[in-house]
Design a protein around this motif. Structure first.
Motif, PDB file in Angstrom:
ATOM      1  N   CYS A  52       1.063  -0.663   0.261  1.00 18.93           N
ATOM      2  CA  CYS A  52      -0.058   0.174   0.391  1.00 18.93           C
ATOM      3  C   CYS A  52       1.170   1.271  -0.072  1.00 18.93           C
ATOM      4  O   CYS A  52       1.233   1.526   0.827  1.00 18.93           O
ATOM      5  CB  CYS A  52      -0.580  -0.091   1.127  1.00 18.93           C
ATOM      6  N   ARG A  53       1.041   1.769  -1.054  1.00 17.70           N
ATOM      7  CA  ARG A  53       1.363   3.502  -1.024  1.00 17.70           C
ATOM      8  C   ARG A  53       0.698   5.079  -0.584  1.00 17.70           C
ATOM      9  O   ARG A  53       0.030   4.716  -1.300  1.00 17.70           O
ATOM     10  CB  ARG A  53       2.898   3.524  -2.839  1.00 17.70           C
ATOM     11  N   PHE A  54       1.519   4.869  -0.004  1.00 18.10           N
ATOM     12  CA  PHE A  54       0.015   6.497   0.118  1.00 18.10           C
ATOM     13  C   PHE A  54       1.804   7.485  -0.242  1.00 18.10           C
ATOM     14  O   PHE A  54       2.219   7.454   0.219  1.00 18.10           O
ATOM     15  CB  PHE A  54       0.040   6.238   2.116  1.00 18.10           C
ATOM     16  N   GLU A  55       1.324   8.323  -1.145  1.00 14.66           N
ATOM     17  CA  GLU A  55       1.923   9.743  -1.731  1.00 14.66           C
ATOM     18  C   GLU A  55       1.367  10.693  -0.498  1.00 14.66           C
ATOM     19  O   GLU A  55       1.033  11.445  -0.824  1.00 14.66           O
ATOM     20  CB  GLU A  55       0.884   9.872  -3.296  1.00 14.66           C
ATOM     21  N   THR A  56       2.027  11.056   0.548  1.00 16.44           N
ATOM     22  CA  THR A  56       2.100  11.848   1.268  1.00 16.44           C
ATOM     23  C   THR A  56       2.350  13.776   0.852  1.00 16.44           C
ATOM     24  O   THR A  56       2.221  14.683   2.131  1.00 16.44           O
ATOM     25  CB  THR A  56       2.780  11.327   2.480  1.00 16.44           C
ATOM     26  N   ARG A  57       4.183  13.649   0.199  1.00 13.93           N
ATOM     27  CA  ARG A  57       4.360  14.248   0.100  1.00 13.93           C
ATOM     28  C   ARG A  57       3.571  15.799  -0.296  1.00 13.93           C
ATOM     29  O   ARG A  57       4.005  17.626   0.387  1.00 13.93           O
ATOM     30  CB  ARG A  57       5.441  14.722  -1.487  1.00 13.93           C
ATOM     31  N   ASN A  58       2.182  15.944  -1.198  1.00 17.21           N
ATOM     32  CA  ASN A  58       1.372  17.315  -1.834  1.00 17.21           C
ATOM     33  C   ASN A  58       0.463  17.202  -0.322  1.00 17.21           C
ATOM     34  O   ASN A  58       0.392  18.914  -0.208  1.00 17.21           O
ATOM     35  CB  ASN A  58       1.045  17.304  -2.296  1.00 17.21           C
ATOM     36  N   TYR A  59       0.165  16.253   0.301  1.00 15.55           N
ATOM     37  CA  TYR A  59      -0.326  16.495   1.148  1.00 15.55           C
ATOM     38  C   TYR A  59      -0.254  17.569   2.319  1.00 15.55           C
ATOM     39  O   TYR A  59      -0.028  18.764   3.274  1.00 15.55           O
ATOM     40  CB  TYR A  59      -0.642  15.888   2.194  1.00 15.55           C
ATOM     41  N   PHE A  60       1.583  17.103   2.289  1.00 17.03           N
ATOM     42  CA  PHE A  60       2.522  18.023   3.447  1.00 17.03           C
ATOM     43  C   PHE A  60       2.395  19.294   2.614  1.00 17.03           C
ATOM     44  O   PHE A  60       2.651  20.164   3.658  1.00 17.03           O
ATOM     45  CB  PHE A  60       3.417  17.356   4.394  1.00 17.03           C
TER      46      PHE A  60
ATOM     47  N   ILE B 229       5.082  22.874   4.448  1.00 16.00           N
ATOM     48  CA  ILE B 229       6.059  21.791   5.303  1.00 16.00           C
ATOM     49  C   ILE B 229       6.488  21.103   3.968  1.00 16.00           C
ATOM     50  O   ILE B 229       5.895  20.212   3.076  1.00 16.00           O
ATOM     51  CB  ILE B 229       5.031  20.489   6.108  1.00 16.00           C
ATOM     52  N   GLN B 230       8.175  20.676   4.729  1.00 15.35           N
ATOM     53  CA  GLN B 230       8.753  19.386   3.500  1.00 15.35           C
ATOM     54  C   GLN B 230       9.014  18.504   4.192  1.00 15.35           C
ATOM     55  O   GLN B 230       9.544  18.212   5.895  1.00 15.35           O
ATOM     56  CB  GLN B 230       9.955  20.218   2.971  1.00 15.35           C
ATOM     57  N   PRO B 231       7.932  17.554   3.799  1.00 14.73           N
ATOM     58  CA  PRO B 231       8.174  16.136   5.140  1.00 14.73           C
ATOM     59  C   PRO B 231       9.373  15.439   4.225  1.00 14.73           C
ATOM     60  O   PRO B 231       9.845  15.540   3.262  1.00 14.73           O
ATOM     61  CB  PRO B 231       6.676  15.947   4.089  1.00 14.73           C
ATOM     62  N   PHE B 232       9.547  14.832   5.209  1.00 14.38           N
ATOM     63  CA  PHE B 232      11.610  13.484   5.446  1.00 14.38           C
ATOM     64  C   PHE B 232      10.673  12.538   3.873  1.00 14.38           C
ATOM     65  O   PHE B 232      11.413  12.230   3.765  1.00 14.38           O
ATOM     66  CB  PHE B 232      12.183  13.511   6.540  1.00 14.38           C
ATOM     67  N   PHE B 233       8.936  12.093   4.605  1.00 12.69           N
ATOM     68  CA  PHE B 233       9.011  10.981   3.527  1.00 12.69           C
ATOM     69  C   PHE B 233       8.395  11.412   2.645  1.00 12.69           C
ATOM     70  O   PHE B 233       6.881  11.604   3.244  1.00 12.69           O
ATOM     71  CB  PHE B 233       8.295  10.044   4.347  1.00 12.69           C
TER      72      PHE B 233
END
Length: 136
Positions: free
Chosen positions: A81-89, A94-98
């Motif tokens: 299961c791949r969650f694309e989290t970058r745009n959310y943060f 916020i610049q996410p690490f993951f």
């Protein structure tokens, strides 16, 4: 009439706010066994306002539904299961690490078994950490 619950569901809780994380694209892919044609079987959806995915879309109409994968395959199955989290943060400044989170897990097919089996994959998400567990 409500749709039956799919065999795999997930949800995301933003640990910075304590609130559900909405509008995060999620891809669910069967890693093994492979499909008879050898093509990847992938489903997708974005989290709803409650941070949940209660149903999956198959971008390729020639592929089976998630329910039929479970009904027609027996034995162990490995999923990611791949969650694309970058745009959310990034939308929160916020610049996410993951930039994405991948969770691999095992299930088993329904053939000869209980078609009511269910696997829930929760994600507790922050910009610099995450955790998961087998939900119910």
């Amino acid at each position: 009439m409500t749709q039956p619950r799919p065999p795999i569901t997930c949800h995301i809780l933003d640990t910075l706010t304590g609130l559900p994380a909405a509008n995060i694209p999620v891809h669910l892919t069967l890693l093994s066994p492979s499909s008879p044609s050898g093509a990847a079987i992938t489903f997708q959806q974005s989290t709803n306002n409650d941070g949940r995915i209660g149903g999956w879309e198959n971008p390729d109409p020639s592929h089976p539904t998630l329910q039929s994968v479970f009904e027609n395959m027996g034995g162990e199955m490995m999923w990611v299961c791949r969650f694309e989290t970058r745009n959310y943060f990034e939308q929160k400044g916020i610049q996410p690490f993951f930039p994405e989170v991948e969770i691999r897990f095992l299930t088993e097919g329904f053939s000869g078994g209980d078609a009511a089996k269910h696997w829930h994959v929760p994600l507790l998400l922050g910009p610099y950490s995450y955790t998961t567990y087998r939900g119910s």
